[in-house]
Every structure is written in C-alpha cells, then in structure tokens.
Write a protein that holds these residues in place. Structure first.
Motif, PDB file in Angstrom:
ATOM      1  N   ASP A   1       1.730  -9.432 -10.946  1.00 42.56           N
ATOM      2  CA  ASP A   1       1.821  -8.653  -9.553  1.00 42.56           C
ATOM      3  C   ASP A   1       0.666  -8.043  -8.913  1.00 42.56           C
ATOM      4  O   ASP A   1       1.161  -8.298  -7.797  1.00 42.56           O
ATOM      5  N   VAL A   2      -0.506  -7.903  -9.006  1.00 42.68           N
ATOM      6  CA  VAL A   2      -1.562  -7.514  -8.638  1.00 42.68           C
ATOM      7  C   VAL A   2      -2.235  -8.545  -7.948  1.00 42.68           C
ATOM      8  O   VAL A   2      -1.850  -8.312  -5.938  1.00 42.68           O
ATOM      9  N   GLU A   3      -1.894  -9.916  -8.191  1.00 46.51           N
ATOM     10  CA  GLU A   3      -2.338 -10.687  -7.521  1.00 46.51           C
ATOM     11  C   GLU A   3      -1.369 -10.920  -5.561  1.00 46.51           C
ATOM     12  O   GLU A   3      -2.128 -11.338  -5.154  1.00 46.51           O
ATOM     13  N   ARG A   4       0.384 -10.606  -6.374  1.00 42.65           N
ATOM     14  CA  ARG A   4       0.940 -11.025  -5.603  1.00 42.65           C
ATOM     15  C   ARG A   4       0.852 -10.124  -4.991  1.00 42.65           C
ATOM     16  O   ARG A   4       1.106 -10.235  -2.793  1.00 42.65           O
ATOM     17  N   ALA A   5       0.902  -8.856  -5.010  1.00 45.42           N
ATOM     18  CA  ALA A   5       0.360  -7.574  -3.598  1.00 45.42           C
ATOM     19  C   ALA A   5      -0.847  -7.558  -2.987  1.00 45.42           C
ATOM     20  O   ALA A   5      -0.407  -7.573  -1.507  1.00 45.42           O
ATOM     21  N   TYR A   6      -1.391  -8.467  -3.565  1.00 45.11           N
ATOM     22  CA  TYR A   6      -3.017  -8.599  -2.721  1.00 45.11           C
ATOM     23  C   TYR A   6      -2.483  -9.360  -1.728  1.00 45.11           C
ATOM     24  O   TYR A   6      -2.894  -9.583  -1.130  1.00 45.11           O
ATOM     25  N   ALA A   7      -1.623 -10.616  -1.933  1.00 42.22           N
ATOM     26  CA  ALA A   7      -1.664 -12.087  -1.354  1.00 42.22           C
ATOM     27  C   ALA A   7      -0.448 -11.285   0.217  1.00 42.22           C
ATOM     28  O   ALA A   7      -1.009 -11.550   0.932  1.00 42.22           O
ATOM     29  N   ARG A   8      -0.091 -10.462  -0.254  1.00 45.86           N
ATOM     30  CA  ARG A   8       1.011  -9.661   0.778  1.00 45.86           C
ATOM     31  C   ARG A   8       0.403  -9.300   1.264  1.00 45.86           C
ATOM     32  O   ARG A   8       0.233  -8.614   2.687  1.00 45.86           O
ATOM     33  N   ARG A   9      -1.053  -8.496   1.246  1.00 48.11           N
ATOM     34  CA  ARG A   9      -1.551  -7.871   1.875  1.00 48.11           C
ATOM     35  C   ARG A   9      -2.976  -8.331   2.758  1.00 48.11           C
ATOM     36  O   ARG A   9      -3.631  -7.818   3.616  1.00 48.11           O
ATOM     37  N   GLY A  10      -3.373 -10.058   2.184  1.00 51.55           N
ATOM     38  CA  GLY A  10      -3.936 -10.827   2.853  1.00 51.55           C
ATOM     39  C   GLY A  10      -5.714  -9.758   1.792  1.00 51.55           C
ATOM     40  O   GLY A  10      -6.332 -10.707   3.038  1.00 51.55           O
ATOM     41  N   ILE A  11      -5.169  -9.680   1.375  1.00 51.10           N
ATOM     42  CA  ILE A  11      -6.740  -9.164   0.555  1.00 51.10           C
ATOM     43  C   ILE A  11      -7.119  -9.701  -0.654  1.00 51.10           C
ATOM     44  O   ILE A  11      -6.180 -11.321  -0.825  1.00 51.10           O
TER      45      ILE A  11
ATOM     46  N   PRO B   1      -6.186  -1.878 -10.588  1.00 53.94           N
ATOM     47  CA  PRO B   1      -4.423  -1.920  -9.877  1.00 53.94           C
ATOM     48  C   PRO B   1      -3.953  -2.436 -11.392  1.00 53.94           C
ATOM     49  O   PRO B   1      -4.145  -3.332 -11.613  1.00 53.94           O
ATOM     50  N   LEU B   2      -2.421  -2.217 -11.506  1.00 58.43           N
ATOM     51  CA  LEU B   2      -2.060  -2.714 -11.989  1.00 58.43           C
ATOM     52  C   LEU B   2      -0.081  -3.075 -11.587  1.00 58.43           C
ATOM     53  O   LEU B   2       0.738  -3.894 -11.928  1.00 58.43           O
ATOM     54  N   GLU B   3      -0.055  -2.977 -10.204  1.00 62.29           N
ATOM     55  CA  GLU B   3       1.054  -2.928  -9.447  1.00 62.29           C
ATOM     56  C   GLU B   3       1.062  -3.038  -8.674  1.00 62.29           C
ATOM     57  O   GLU B   3      -0.069  -1.961  -7.842  1.00 62.29           O
ATOM     58  N   GLU B   4       2.346  -3.380  -7.630  1.00 63.54           N
ATOM     59  CA  GLU B   4       2.082  -2.918  -6.354  1.00 63.54           C
ATOM     60  C   GLU B   4       1.666  -1.746  -5.439  1.00 63.54           C
ATOM     61  O   GLU B   4       1.483  -1.868  -5.033  1.00 63.54           O
ATOM     62  N   GLU B   5       2.627  -0.791  -6.483  1.00 62.30           N
ATOM     63  CA  GLU B   5       2.472   0.729  -5.900  1.00 62.30           C
ATOM     64  C   GLU B   5       0.789   0.935  -5.567  1.00 62.30           C
ATOM     65  O   GLU B   5       0.804   1.635  -4.769  1.00 62.30           O
ATOM     66  N   ASP B   6       0.073   0.346  -7.049  1.00 62.50           N
ATOM     67  CA  ASP B   6      -1.638   0.596  -7.037  1.00 62.50           C
ATOM     68  C   ASP B   6      -2.285   0.408  -5.908  1.00 62.50           C
ATOM     69  O   ASP B   6      -2.680   1.035  -5.195  1.00 62.50           O
ATOM     70  N   VAL B   7      -1.689  -1.039  -5.890  1.00 56.63           N
ATOM     71  CA  VAL B   7      -2.102  -1.635  -4.606  1.00 56.63           C
ATOM     72  C   VAL B   7      -2.160  -0.876  -2.706  1.00 56.63           C
ATOM     73  O   VAL B   7      -3.110  -0.654  -2.268  1.00 56.63           O
ATOM     74  N   ARG B   8      -0.934  -0.785  -3.227  1.00 59.96           N
ATOM     75  CA  ARG B   8      -0.635   0.220  -2.130  1.00 59.96           C
ATOM     76  C   ARG B   8      -1.436   1.178  -1.820  1.00 59.96           C
ATOM     77  O   ARG B   8      -1.187   1.694  -0.039  1.00 59.96           O
ATOM     78  N   ARG B   9      -1.121   2.111  -2.709  1.00 62.12           N
ATOM     79  CA  ARG B   9      -2.057   3.663  -2.366  1.00 62.12           C
ATOM     80  C   ARG B   9      -3.291   2.916  -1.887  1.00 62.12           C
ATOM     81  O   ARG B   9      -4.158   3.248  -1.224  1.00 62.12           O
ATOM     82  N   LEU B  10      -3.454   2.330  -2.588  1.00 65.63           N
ATOM     83  CA  LEU B  10      -5.638   1.786  -2.423  1.00 65.63           C
ATOM     84  C   LEU B  10      -5.796   1.286  -1.613  1.00 65.63           C
ATOM     85  O   LEU B  10      -6.623   1.239  -0.487  1.00 65.63           O
ATOM     86  N   VAL B  11      -4.661   0.634  -0.796  1.00 63.13           N
ATOM     87  CA  VAL B  11      -5.157   0.543   0.472  1.00 63.13           C
ATOM     88  C   VAL B  11      -4.756   1.381   1.547  1.00 63.13           C
ATOM     89  O   VAL B  11      -5.620   1.711   2.839  1.00 63.13           O
TER      90      VAL B  11
END
Length: 171
Positions: free
Chosen positions: A58-68, A24-34
């Motif tokens: 960007d990906v690290e922040r997206a993971y952190a926001r979701r507790g991943i 995943p390369l951005e917030e939207e990728d992480v959102r879709r994956l989750v």
C-alpha cells in the motif's frame, strides 16, 4: 490515517529538508506526510518483517503515485546501527538534501534507528559532532532517543570517518 502513524507521527528536524518519524502504513499516512512536509525522497530503515501483510505494498503504491523515491536500508529494531549502515545512509541522503529534496528518514516508531541515522546525516551535512546533531533533532523531536549501543555505533562511525578524512593520500 493509521493509528500507528497518528501516534508516532513525523517532525521536520532540520530546515535543510530532513524529516524523521514513524513508518507510514497506508495511503492516508503518505498523503498527510507529503501535504505537511513536501517529502520527495524516503530512506526506510525498517525490515520487511515489521509490516503486516499488504502494508508495504500500500505504501509503495502511494509513493509511486506521488513520484516519491524510496530507498531501503533494513536495520534490526533495537539492534546495532553499524558504521557501514550509517555511511550508506549518509551517502544516500546527503546528496538528496544537497539537490533540494525533502527527505523522510523513518524506522518503525521514529525514536531510535531513524534518530541515529539522522544524527549522522546532520553531522556530515553541517560539520558538527554527533551529540550536537542529535541535540538538534531532540529539540524538535524529544522522543528521539537512540539506545546506548546505537550511540556507540554512531561515535565509532564518526571517529572512523574523521580518521579516514584526515589520513594522508596514499603514495
């Protein structure tokens, strides 16, 4: 969603909670994956140099926001997957799966490194040989195609693991 992630995507390769695919390369990728898989843990096999400036952050922040929780095990793209790296991947992911986590194992495209490591994980988790484990992955993700030398490394690791497990205890 990034074009890369849209192209290479992700697949649930085992109903026990294992997912593999591209990075995943951005917030939207992480959102879709989750949203589609419920991923709670990530084993990232990419090296830092595989990311463009700002993508990792960007990906690290997206993971952190979701507790991943993300663990990194940087493996060289197109390179060998050595027995020590396979064992580390197994020792990281199998306990997560046993705890009921949904785990995403990814490399850049999700074809070689991640397929090799995922096969090792399934071999241990299900007590099957690496070829059967890889076959299970390929039925759900036909693009999973480790390179010949990566398969050789997978088998070297497997044989060493079997020999270690079958060795008599030291006196």
């Amino acid at each position: 969603m990034s074009d890369w992630f849209d192209t290479y995507g992700f697949v649930v390769v085992d109903d026990g909670g294992l997912v593999t695919g591209g990075y995943p390369l951005e917030e939207e990728d992480v959102r879709r994956l989750v949203e589609r898989t419920g991923v709670t843990r990530v084993l990232n096999l990419c090296e830092d140099r595989e990311y463009e400036p700002g993508e990792r952050e960007d990906v690290e922040r997206a993971y952190a926001r979701r507790g991943i929780v993300e663990e990194r095990l940087g493996l060289v793209d197109f390179g060998d997957v050595l027995p020590g790296a396979l064992e580390r991947g197994v020792q990281t992911v199998v306990p997560w799966l046993q705890e009921g986590e949904t785990v995403y194992v990814h490399c850049r495209a999700g074809w070689q490194r991640s397929a090799t490591v995922a096969a090792a994980i399934l071999a241990v988790q299900h007590g099957i040989e690496p070829d059967e484990a890889l076959g299970r992955i390929q039925r759900r993700k036909p693009s999973a195609q480790p390179l010949h030398h990566q398969l050789e490394g997978l088998w070297r690791w497997w044989r060493a693991r079997l020999a270690r497990d079958e060795a008599p205890p030291e006196a």
